[in-house]
Design a protein around this motif. Structure first.
Motif, short mmCIF file in Angstrom:
data_model
loop_
_atom_site.label_atom_id
_atom_site.label_comp_id
_atom_site.label_asym_id
_atom_site.label_seq_id
_atom_site.Cartn_x
_atom_site.Cartn_y
_atom_site.Cartn_z
N GLN A 186 -0.17 7.94 7.10
CA GLN A 186 1.26 8.26 7.12
C GLN A 186 1.80 8.41 5.69
N ALA A 187 1.32 7.56 4.77
CA ALA A 187 1.77 7.65 3.38
C ALA A 187 1.31 8.95 2.74
N LEU A 188 0.10 9.40 3.07
CA LEU A 188 -0.39 10.67 2.52
C LEU A 188 0.49 11.83 2.99
N THR A 189 0.88 11.80 4.25
CA THR A 189 1.77 12.83 4.77
C THR A 189 3.11 12.80 4.03
N GLN A 190 3.65 11.60 3.85
CA GLN A 190 4.92 11.44 3.15
C GLN A 190 4.80 11.83 1.68
N LEU A 191 3.65 11.53 1.07
CA LEU A 191 3.43 11.83 -0.33
C LEU A 191 3.49 13.33 -0.58
N ARG A 192 2.95 14.08 0.33
CA ARG A 192 2.99 15.55 0.18
C ARG A 192 4.42 16.07 0.31
N LYS A 193 5.21 15.45 1.19
CA LYS A 193 6.62 15.83 1.31
C LYS A 193 7.37 15.48 0.03
N LEU A 194 7.08 14.31 -0.54
CA LEU A 194 7.74 13.89 -1.78
C LEU A 194 7.41 14.85 -2.92
N VAL A 196 0.84 -1.20 0.00
CA VAL A 196 0.00 0.00 0.00
C VAL A 196 0.88 1.25 0.00
N ALA A 197 1.85 1.28 0.90
CA ALA A 197 2.73 2.46 1.01
C ALA A 197 3.57 2.64 -0.24
N TYR A 198 4.11 1.56 -0.79
CA TYR A 198 4.96 1.67 -1.98
C TYR A 198 4.16 2.17 -3.18
N GLU A 199 2.96 1.63 -3.37
CA GLU A 199 2.17 2.04 -4.53
C GLU A 199 1.70 3.49 -4.40
N MET A 200 1.56 3.96 -3.18
CA MET A 200 1.20 5.36 -2.99
C MET A 200 2.40 6.29 -3.19
N LEU A 201 3.60 5.80 -2.85
CA LEU A 201 4.78 6.66 -2.82
C LEU A 201 5.75 6.44 -3.98
N GLY A 202 5.80 5.23 -4.53
CA GLY A 202 6.76 4.94 -5.58
C GLY A 202 8.18 4.88 -5.07
N SER A 203 8.34 4.63 -3.79
CA SER A 203 9.67 4.56 -3.17
C SER A 203 9.68 3.51 -2.08
N LYS A 240 10.11 16.57 -5.38
CA LYS A 240 10.12 16.36 -6.83
C LYS A 240 10.16 17.69 -7.59
N GLU A 241 9.64 18.74 -6.96
CA GLU A 241 9.64 20.05 -7.62
C GLU A 241 11.05 20.53 -7.91
N SER A 242 12.02 20.12 -7.09
CA SER A 242 13.41 20.55 -7.29
C SER A 242 14.28 19.43 -7.86
N TYR A 243 13.64 18.32 -8.27
CA TYR A 243 14.40 17.18 -8.80
C TYR A 243 15.01 17.54 -10.14
N VAL A 244 16.25 17.10 -10.37
CA VAL A 244 16.95 17.40 -11.62
C VAL A 244 16.66 16.30 -12.64
N GLY A 245 16.08 16.69 -13.78
CA GLY A 245 15.81 15.74 -14.84
C GLY A 245 14.52 14.96 -14.61
N PRO A 246 14.21 14.01 -15.50
CA PRO A 246 13.01 13.20 -15.36
C PRO A 246 13.02 12.39 -14.07
N TRP A 247 11.84 12.17 -13.50
CA TRP A 247 11.71 11.41 -12.26
C TRP A 247 11.06 10.07 -12.57
N LEU A 248 11.66 8.99 -12.05
CA LEU A 248 11.08 7.66 -12.14
C LEU A 248 10.91 7.09 -10.74
N PRO A 249 9.93 6.21 -10.55
CA PRO A 249 9.77 5.56 -9.24
C PRO A 249 11.02 4.77 -8.88
N GLU A 250 11.21 4.59 -7.60
CA GLU A 250 12.35 3.80 -7.12
C GLU A 250 12.09 2.33 -7.43
N PRO A 251 13.02 1.63 -8.10
CA PRO A 251 12.78 0.24 -8.48
C PRO A 251 12.67 -0.66 -7.26
N LEU A 252 11.85 -1.69 -7.41
CA LEU A 252 11.59 -2.61 -6.31
C LEU A 252 11.76 -4.04 -6.79
#
Length: 298
Positions: free
Chosen positions: A68-76, A24-31, A80-92
């Protein structure tokens, strides 16, 4: 009816539901790393709960994890707004049985996680809980602090949004294997034609280096553009000690290692026999989780 078996400890209940909560947390966060942080916070909160007051531990734990994931998602989102280049989910790294579960494999695929990135945090939470885990609207409402009627509307909106953007073709394990083998052959022998023949006309190539290592500064679109880039890029690859396939995000992926270090992970989306997406993760921070998992397996 009380769900908890008499005599079960908080630890036993948490461990029994841990895989569900992580997914649940991974699919919400991609990390994976952020999902683990969410689980740690969920566990800390769970240990303070009076178990005698909890009728449905699974629902209670999912509710904590989702919040907790919703709180973390907003932080993420801010990161991401300052991420350099294209963003991809963290591989699992995933087990082979995940690939056999078509719905679960689809929900954790790079292509689907990228589609879910276009949802709002609330839409993403509702979509994951309803469409992936089939929770009832009332149960989801408690997890996201909304009314069941509001959740129904959000679910409808998210379903339509994802339906218009998700991969439409059928991906078979045989086709996925053929794509990874063609990529490996192109790297090891320099024979690129077999790979080029599998590229869909509208294929997209996304490289994620996070501004730390070299990667494409923006997504590449179209077979001609992607072919030219691969012809140039693959001819300048450093000498990797090992290149292997593994189950990543519910499908086959190519893992390239320089020495003992995971340098690059390549996942591909195939539809109806053609490669529609090539996703290359090179950001060392995103590869650290896979690096640790591989080390632990040895």
């Amino acid at each position: 009816m009380v769900e908890r078996t008499t005599g079960q400890s908080a630890t036993e209940i948490f461990v029994a539901h841990r895989n569900l909560l992580f997914t649940v947390a991974y699919e919400m966060l991609g990390s994976a790393a952020d999902a683990e942080d969410v689980l740690q916070e969920t566990w800390l909160r769970w240990t303070t709960v009076d178990l005698d007051t909890v009728r449905e531990p699974r629902a209670y734990l999912v509710r904590i994890t989702t919040r907790q994931a919703l709180t973390q998602l907003r932080k993420l989102g801010r990161r991401k707004e300052s991420y350099v280049g294209p963003w991809l989910p963290e591989p699992l790294l995933t087990t082979p049985d995940v690939a056999e579960d078509v719905e679960l494999a689809d929900s954790v695929s790079m292509a689907m996680l990228l589609v879910m990135e276009t949802l709002t945090p609330a839409e993403r939470a509702v979509f994951v809980l309803r469409e992936v885990f089939s929770l009832e609207y009332e149960e989801i409402a408690e997890a996201v602090d909304k009314t069941p009627a509001a959740v129904r509307q959000i679910a409808h909106r998210a379903r339509n949004h994802v339906g218009a953007r998700r991969p439409r073709g059928i991906t078979s394990q045989a086709e996925a294997r053929g794509a990874t083998e063609a990529f490996q052959k192109a790297v090891t022998t320099g024979d690129l034609q077999g790979l080029f023949d599998l590229l869909a006309p509208d294929v997209v190539f996304i490289g994620d280096g996070g501004g730390v290592v070299q990667a494409t500064p923006q997504p590449l679109h179209g077979a001609d553009v992607v072919s030219r880039f691969l012809a140039e890029g693959l001819s300048h690859l450093p000498g990797f000690v090992a290149m292997e396939t593994a189950s990543v995000n519910g499908g086959l992926a190519v893992i390239m290692r320089a020495g003992d270090t995971v340098d690059t992970i390549v996942t591909m989306q195939t539809e109806n026999g053609l490669i529609t997406g090539i996703y290359v993760i090179r950001n060392p921070e995103k590869l650290s989780w896979v690096q640790e998992e591989i080390a632990m397996a040895r």
